[in-house]
Design an enzyme around this catalytic site. Structure first.
Site, PDB file in Angstrom:
ATOM      1  N   MET A 184     -14.595 134.404  39.647  1.00 32.92           N
ATOM      2  CA  MET A 184     -15.863 133.952  39.099  1.00 32.92           C
ATOM      3  C   MET A 184     -16.160 132.582  39.705  1.00 32.92           C
ATOM      4  SD  MET A 184     -16.713 136.456  37.127  1.00 32.92           S
ATOM      5  CE  MET A 184     -17.879 135.947  35.896  1.00 32.92           C
ATOM      6  N   ASN A 230     -18.361 130.348  39.715  1.00 38.02           N
ATOM      7  CA  ASN A 230     -18.862 129.161  39.016  1.00 38.02           C
ATOM      8  C   ASN A 230     -18.005 128.721  37.832  1.00 38.02           C
ATOM      9  OD1 ASN A 230     -21.217 128.134  40.392  1.00 38.02           O
ATOM     10  ND2 ASN A 230     -22.072 130.176  40.053  1.00 38.02           N
ATOM     11  N   SER A 289     -15.899 128.149  34.381  1.00 44.14           N
ATOM     12  CA  SER A 289     -16.231 128.373  32.967  1.00 44.14           C
ATOM     13  C   SER A 289     -17.636 127.849  32.655  1.00 44.14           C
ATOM     14  CB  SER A 289     -15.181 127.775  32.053  1.00 44.14           C
ATOM     15  OG  SER A 289     -15.006 126.443  32.388  1.00 44.14           O
ATOM     16  N   GLY A 321      -7.482 125.964  38.620  1.00 43.23           N
ATOM     17  CA  GLY A 321      -7.399 125.576  37.214  1.00 43.23           C
ATOM     18  C   GLY A 321      -5.974 125.704  36.720  1.00 43.23           C
ATOM     19  N   GLY A 350      -3.730 127.234  33.489  1.00 44.47           N
ATOM     20  CA  GLY A 350      -3.678 128.017  32.256  1.00 44.47           C
ATOM     21  C   GLY A 350      -2.436 127.620  31.481  1.00 44.47           C
ATOM     22  N   GLU A 351      -2.252 128.272  30.346  1.00 40.76           N
ATOM     23  CA  GLU A 351      -1.114 127.912  29.493  1.00 40.76           C
ATOM     24  C   GLU A 351       0.206 128.243  30.170  1.00 40.76           C
ATOM     25  OE1 GLU A 351      -0.593 130.321  26.090  1.00 40.76           O
ATOM     26  OE2 GLU A 351       0.837 128.968  25.161  1.00 40.76           O
ATOM     27  N   PHE A 352       0.197 129.324  30.972  1.00 42.95           N
ATOM     28  CA  PHE A 352       1.458 129.805  31.525  1.00 42.95           C
ATOM     29  C   PHE A 352       1.692 129.380  32.964  1.00 42.95           C
ATOM     30  CE2 PHE A 352       0.268 132.717  28.164  1.00 42.95           C
ATOM     31  CZ  PHE A 352       1.442 132.793  27.424  1.00 42.95           C
ATOM     32  N   ASN A 407     -14.773 129.815  27.243  1.00 43.09           N
ATOM     33  CA  ASN A 407     -14.072 131.073  27.509  1.00 43.09           C
ATOM     34  C   ASN A 407     -14.980 132.133  28.133  1.00 43.09           C
ATOM     35  OD1 ASN A 407     -11.641 130.115  26.676  1.00 43.09           O
ATOM     36  ND2 ASN A 407     -12.024 130.618  24.527  1.00 43.09           N
ATOM     37  N   ASP A 420     -12.095 133.788  19.689  1.00 42.66           N
ATOM     38  CA  ASP A 420     -12.204 132.475  20.334  1.00 42.66           C
ATOM     39  C   ASP A 420     -13.379 132.484  21.304  1.00 42.66           C
ATOM     40  OD1 ASP A 420     -11.635 129.880  20.873  1.00 42.66           O
ATOM     41  OD2 ASP A 420      -9.890 130.263  22.137  1.00 42.66           O
TER      42      ASP A 420
HETATM   43  P1  AMP Z   1      -7.567 130.357  31.478  1.00 42.93           P
HETATM   44  O1  AMP Z   1      -6.108 130.220  31.449  1.00 42.93           O
HETATM   45  O2  AMP Z   1      -8.025 131.783  31.509  1.00 42.93           O
HETATM   46  O3  AMP Z   1      -8.250 129.569  30.401  1.00 42.93           O
HETATM   47  O4  AMP Z   1      -8.049 129.740  32.869  1.00 42.93           O
HETATM   48  C1  AMP Z   1      -7.976 128.356  33.153  1.00 42.93           C
HETATM   49  C2  AMP Z   1      -9.125 127.966  34.054  1.00 42.93           C
HETATM   50  O5  AMP Z   1      -9.034 128.638  35.294  1.00 42.93           O
HETATM   51  C3  AMP Z   1     -10.471 128.342  33.506  1.00 42.93           C
HETATM   52  O6  AMP Z   1     -11.004 127.363  32.682  1.00 42.93           O
HETATM   53  C4  AMP Z   1     -11.300 128.516  34.765  1.00 42.93           C
HETATM   54  O7  AMP Z   1     -11.803 127.280  35.194  1.00 42.93           O
HETATM   55  C5  AMP Z   1     -10.314 129.025  35.764  1.00 42.93           C
HETATM   56  N1  AMP Z   1     -10.382 130.485  35.839  1.00 42.93           N
HETATM   57  C6  AMP Z   1      -9.703 131.372  35.085  1.00 42.93           C
HETATM   58  N2  AMP Z   1     -10.029 132.629  35.449  1.00 42.93           N
HETATM   59  C7  AMP Z   1     -10.918 132.536  36.448  1.00 42.93           C
HETATM   60  C8  AMP Z   1     -11.645 133.479  37.248  1.00 42.93           C
HETATM   61  N3  AMP Z   1     -11.488 134.786  37.063  1.00 42.93           N
HETATM   62  N4  AMP Z   1     -12.471 133.024  38.178  1.00 42.93           N
HETATM   63  C9  AMP Z   1     -12.637 131.699  38.351  1.00 42.93           C
HETATM   64  N5  AMP Z   1     -11.985 130.762  37.639  1.00 42.93           N
HETATM   65  C10 AMP Z   1     -11.143 131.162  36.686  1.00 42.93           C
END
Ligand code: AMP
Length: 955
Positions: free
Chosen positions: A670, A672, A674, A596, A598-600, A719, A714
């Site tokens: 995780m 599966n 989000s 996935g 993320g913002e960073f 999330n 949020d």
């Molecule tokens: P986030 O920046 O936390 O929103 O993460 C971006 C995406 O990465 C999420 O929408 C998930 O699909 C995936 N992701 C983040 N953390 C996890 C995790 N602990 N296990 C599995 N996928 C994750």
């Protein structure tokens, strides 16, 4: 009435009407009354019938057949010749009147011949008849007389037929309606029917008898009793091997698998030996049996905690409502001498009624042998007399590292005493028996130290020297043994007596140095000491309203409850990371693939192998190159927040990598992803109990956060992360990014980004973010879960959503959503935030539902249909009249699939009740939206049928 002989009617005067026998056109003799005194003026000849009984009729019809001569056709008649006659009646209870009293008679009409005036050619015996019908209504006496008045015409009365009308005996909708005489006026008469043999009233059967003798407007119906089915206006018994459970079912159905009926007219089939039917099972469902034992139990011991995992039983017994119970025995020495573990253990998430194949057991005694019996149960386990099958696993705990107790200064009363207070250890190995306080004069340790004991969380140490520095440490003594000493705290007694600390005018007591203590507690001390002046930390995120007092009347919060510390409270945010997140050596991490963004930077999955620990799957978030210091701080703030949490429904932080690049945050993996996308991919594939289990997990995680005074802001399905056991965990704890990063967040008129659809109105309007606003968002998450990831408020614009909420609109229940769950959502969406439930209450409600799944049977959409709530989704089409598959498909606007259903053999409604989505794919209904609509409607058919009321639907 037909009177071929002498009628005996009364004629007056005698030279008027005459009774004459003539032959009709078929030469049959018939009686007529004739009069033809056309040559003389002033005729007034009366002919009166005999008494005619009314027979209960209110309206009587009189059909008169007669011939009448055209005056012009009679040679030489004077102008007094008439071409009409009058007809009268007289109501009477007596049948023996022998005279005619003209004034008593009421005129019915003047009768003229129709278009043709009859030429009677007596020679050829040809007669053409006029027929006239008149009626008289509202008769009340026992009978009546008719009278014909001739005033100078030439008439032959050939026939007078007097009759009334009635609605004949009939059977309609399995109700018998008796003969019924019509009313005098034109109104309909309501007649109540009686149910035919072996049927019962579903809705009072009524029909209406019209004035002209026809039955109209059938209402209500009878239905065949259980064990009988409708055939040709009667109820016939079901044959052996068939049954009909409810009078609402139309037809007898074949006994489902593993059941039989030997008798005729069976209302249910008996389960074969060793098979059972749960009370809430639909009668059409096969009989089922208890599951076999769970398989492959494994345990992972972590000091005095144990994780137990197992595989589902090989035979589920034919059901999908499997749950697990765990029983614990403690065995000392001889494995046959085991005793039950008692209440001290803590099972996460529960000990009984587990829906997942994993449980964490904590609070075990160190160095103790335990045996855990794992048993699987389903909805019929309690019905089976055989003992439940279980599998056992033996586990031995190791020594627990007792968490340290960290001491903090509370107050000093005088120059020779100091009062200390502390919180209990976060993870005690059992019940705390007492605390030991050890202290000594600084630099005098080797010479003299004192140990004091107390059961309380505070102690005043007296007899100290003024102006002297003392070192204090505290440890807990539990049923599991002594814990380690917490960090030292050095405190100096004053030279003079002082008032309690907290008075800003008093000199500050200094905690001189802290060795190994937890920064959180020291921070609290510092904060307390300087309260009333400048606290030195910024309440950037948490709302002051929501802060639980860390000091209440000068007391420390009770042990066991912890408060979240906002990273901004640290002047050096890196210290917060060091305090709350474990530094991981990058060499322990193996990055495998990108999962996935993320913002960073990217989010990857991989493995973490720490020395002496089992390798685990992890998610790795990395900070992309070229970041600013602020970005680094914000990125790592998520770790310093997450690192403070320890709950099975909160995403667990494994640690951070900050000492080399890229900077990384490592969390549990995780599988599966989000929750929103997970549900969309698995649309319709979970049982309601499974969905409630997920909601329970999220609520439990949120309860934990709100207990720690953490406000998420949020909370949304996107999330929440889902692991391979479908356990849901709350995630997304960044700081600036919490809202900035969320694609759903929109700028409000007051500035700041807010995910409108998920946010409580007071938080949108004036940024009042509280745990109660998190509860509102939780209600939206419930809706997302129950609708399998549907977008809240669909395509409505954010502005329209705000307006609609303000006007009182709330999201309707998703399809198939139990009424109790929708009610809970509505409670979360109370306008007044104080009226919303707390997360603790939500967890309790969901637990109760999981324990009593029958509460989930009533679907919100059924309830809405009955209550006619206009805010609800439109109800399913009225199915009250639906009896065929084609009508049903038309009713739900899915008529295009009629042929698919017919050619797949779904000929009657009872055959479609157990169709599932794969059946629909097989018969060619491949569009998910269409499948949903059809399955939803089937569910409605099904629940309506099983509720046995509310509609005639026949399934
Ligand atoms: P986030 O920046 O936390 O929103 O993460 C971006 C995406 O990465 C999420 O929408 C998930 O699909 C995936 N992701 C983040 N953390 C996890 C995790 N602990 N296990 C599995 N996928 C994750």
């Amino acid at each position: 009435m037909s009177a071929p002989g002498d009628l005996g009617w009364v004629a007056y005067p005698p030279e008027g009407w005459e009774e004459i026998s003539v032959m009709d056109e078929r030469n049959t003799p018939m009686r007529t009354y004739q009069v033809c005194n056309v040559m003389e003026a002033y005729q007034n000849n009366w002919l009166r019938t005999s008494w005619i009984p009314r027979d209960g009729a209110h309206r009587i019809y009189i059909e008169i057949k007669f011939t009448l001569r055209d005056c012009n056709s009679l040679p030489g008649v004077p102008g007094t010749c008439k071409e009409t006659f009058n007809i009268y009646y007289y109501e009477s209870n007596n049948n023996n009147l022998w005279y005619i009293k003209e004034s008593q008679y009421i005129k019915i009409d003047t009768i003229a011949a129709d278009e043709s005036f009859t030429q009677v050619d007596v020679g050829d015996r040809v007669m053409k008849l006029n027929t006239e019908v008149r009626d008289i209504g509202s008769l009340t006496k026992k009978g009546f007389y008719l009278a014909f008045q001739d005033v100078g015409a030439c008439i032959a009365l050939v026939s007078v037929r007097v009759y009334y009308k009635k609605c004949p005996l009939t059977i309609r909708n399995l109700a018998e309606f008796p003969d019924r005489v019509t009313e005098g006026d034109s109104s309909l008469v309501e007649v109540r029917g009686s149910c035919v043999n072996n049927s019962e009233e579903y809705d009072v059967p009524k029909m209406h008898c019209s004035a002209d003798g026809g039955w109209l407007v059938p209402i209500g119906r009878c239905v065949c009793k259980p064990g009988y089915e409708e055939k040709r206006d009667a109820c016939q018994p079901c044959r052996p091997g068939f049954y009909k459970a409810s009078s609402m079912d139309a037809y007898c159905m074949k006994c489902p698998p593993h059941s039989y009926s030997h008798q005729e007219s069976s209302s249910q089939c008996t389960c074969e030996k060793s098979y059972f039917r749960a009370e809430t099972d639909p009668r059409a469902m096969p009989c089922t049996r208890p599951p076999t034992a769970p398989e492959n139990p494994i345990s992972t011991t972590n000091e005095t905690s144990i994780t137990l995992e197992w595989s589902p039983p090989r035979d589920s017994g034919g059901r999908n409502d499997i749950m697990y119970n765990i029983r614990c025995k403690r065995c000392v020495g001889d494995p046959r001498k085991c005793s039950l573990c008692g209440n001290g253990l803590h099972f996460i998430p529960h000990q009984f009624g587990l829906t997942y194949t994993k449980v964490l057991v904590t609070n075990l005694l160190p160095h103790t042998n335990y045996t855990f019996d794992l048993e699987a149960l389903n909805g019929v386990s309690e019905l089976s007399p055989s003992p439940k099958q279980y599998v056992s696993i033996n586990v031995t705990t190791s020594q627990a590292a007792e968490a340290a107790v960290n001491v903090m200064l509370k107050e000093r009363k005088s120059k020779d005493s100091i009062t200390l207070a502390w919180q209990g250890p976060d993870h005690a190995n059992g019940v705390i028996v007492e605390y030991e306080v050890i202290y000594y004069e600084k630099n005098q340790k080797d010479q003299n130290y004192t140990v004091l004991k107390t059961k309380s969380n505070s102690m005043t140490v007296d007899g100290l020297k003024p102006g002297t520095i003392y070192v204090f440490r505290v440890r807990a003594h539990t049923s599991g043994g002594h814990g380690t000493y917490g960090g030292e705290i050095e405190l100096e007694t004053s030279q003079e007596d002082m008032l309690a600390i907290g008075d800003p005018n008093q000199p500050t007591i200094m905690a001189v140095s802290v060795a190994g203590g937890i920064v959180l507690l020291i921070f609290l001390v510092t904060c307390f000491v300087v309260s009333g002046r400048h606290c030195g930390y910024i309440k950037a995120k948490q709302d002051p309203d929501e802060e639980k007092m860390q000091f209440h009347h000068g007391q420390v919060r009770l042990p066991g409850s912890r408060t979240y510390v906002h990273p901004h409270t640290y002047e050096d945010p890196n210290q917060a990371v060091r305090d709350f997140a474990k530094e991981i050596d990058a060499s322990c991490i193996r990055i495998e693939r990108v999962i996935g963004a993320g913002e960073f930077g990217e989010v990857c999955s991989g493995r973490l192998k720490l020395p002496g620990k089992r390798e685990i799957y992890v998610a790795i978030k990395s900070l992309k190159a070229g970041y600013s210091e602020k970005q680094r701080r914000d990125f790592l703030s998520e770790a310093s927040i997450m690192g403070q949490f320890d709950n099975p429904n909160i995403i667990r932080l494994e640690g951070v990598v900050t000492k080399c690049k890229p900077v990384m945050i490592i969390t549990e993996y995780m599988e599966n992803g989000s929750l929103d996308s997970f549900l969309r991919k698995r649309d319709g594939q979970f049982t309601v109990i499974q969905l409630v289990g997920m909601l329970r997990g999220i609520a439990s995680g949120m309860k934990y956060l709100s207990d720690m005074n953490y406000i998420h802001r949020d909370l949304a399905a996107r999330n929440i992360l889902v692991n391979s056991n479908f356990v849901c965990k709350v995630s997304d704890f960044g700081l600036s990014r919490v809202l900035e990063d969320d694609p759903e967040a929109a700028y409000t008129t007051r500035g700041g980004k807010i995910p409108i659809r998920w946010t409580a109105p007071e938080a949108i309007a004036y940024r009042k973010f509280t745990s109660a606003s998190d509860v509102w968002s939780y209600g939206i998450v419930m809706w997302e879960v129950m609708s399998y990831g549907e977008r809240p408020y669909w395509e409505m614009s954010n502005q329209d959503v705000i307006k609609a909420i303000d006007e009182g609109y709330r999201l309707p229940a998703p399809m198939d959503c139990p009424a109790v769950l929708h009610q809970l959502m509505l409670d979360c969406w109370q306008k007044a935030r104080g009226d919303r439930p707390k997360f603790g209450q939500i967890v309790n409600i969901l637990d109760k539902l999981i324990r009593n799944p029958s509460c989930l049977k009533t679907l919100a959409n059924d309830a809405a249909c009955r209550s006619g709530n206009s805010l609800q989704d439109p109800c399913t089409p009225d199915s009250s009249a639906i009896t065929t598959v084609d009508e049903w498909l038309d009713g739900i606007k899915m008529g295009q699939y009629k042929e698919n259903f017919a050619s797949a053999g779904y000929a009657t409604l009872d055959t479609v009740v157990y169709i599932n989505s794969s059946d629909l794919c097989r018969i060619g209904v491949t569009l998910v939206g269409h499948q949903k609509r059809i399955l939803w409607s089937i569910q409605n058919l099904h629940t309506m049928a099983s509720q046995m009321h509310g509609t005639h639907i026949q399934v």
